[in-house]
Design a protein around this motif. Sequence first.
Motif: not given
Length: 105
Positions: A29, A89, A99, A102
């Motif tokens: 990520i 995560k 974030l 991914e």
Amino acid sequence: VMAWPMMAWVLDTYYPHLFQHEAWIEKSIIIYGSMEATITPLMQTLERDFDGVKVFSLPSVDHPEHGRHIELGVKGTEALAEDAFVALKAGLEPFKVELGPEMVR
């Protein structure tokens, strides 16, 4: 051309225990707003808690799309990597990082 098959035979015959026999995947990520040193304890915890998983971080300062960021991920067998990625995560939540996308390889 000649050395490759000879080396392959030696490795396959005498050192098969050194090779990975299960398929590995990588799950990562993109995170923004952190430094590698800040998330190192999380990385160490993941490797301790998920034996057989390798954690990686790839910082970048001038990526054309993501700018300054860290690609943080895990690699290992599919089941182990899945579990470790969920923990990764969850472990990022206290850091309040943004974030990004991914990736799975």
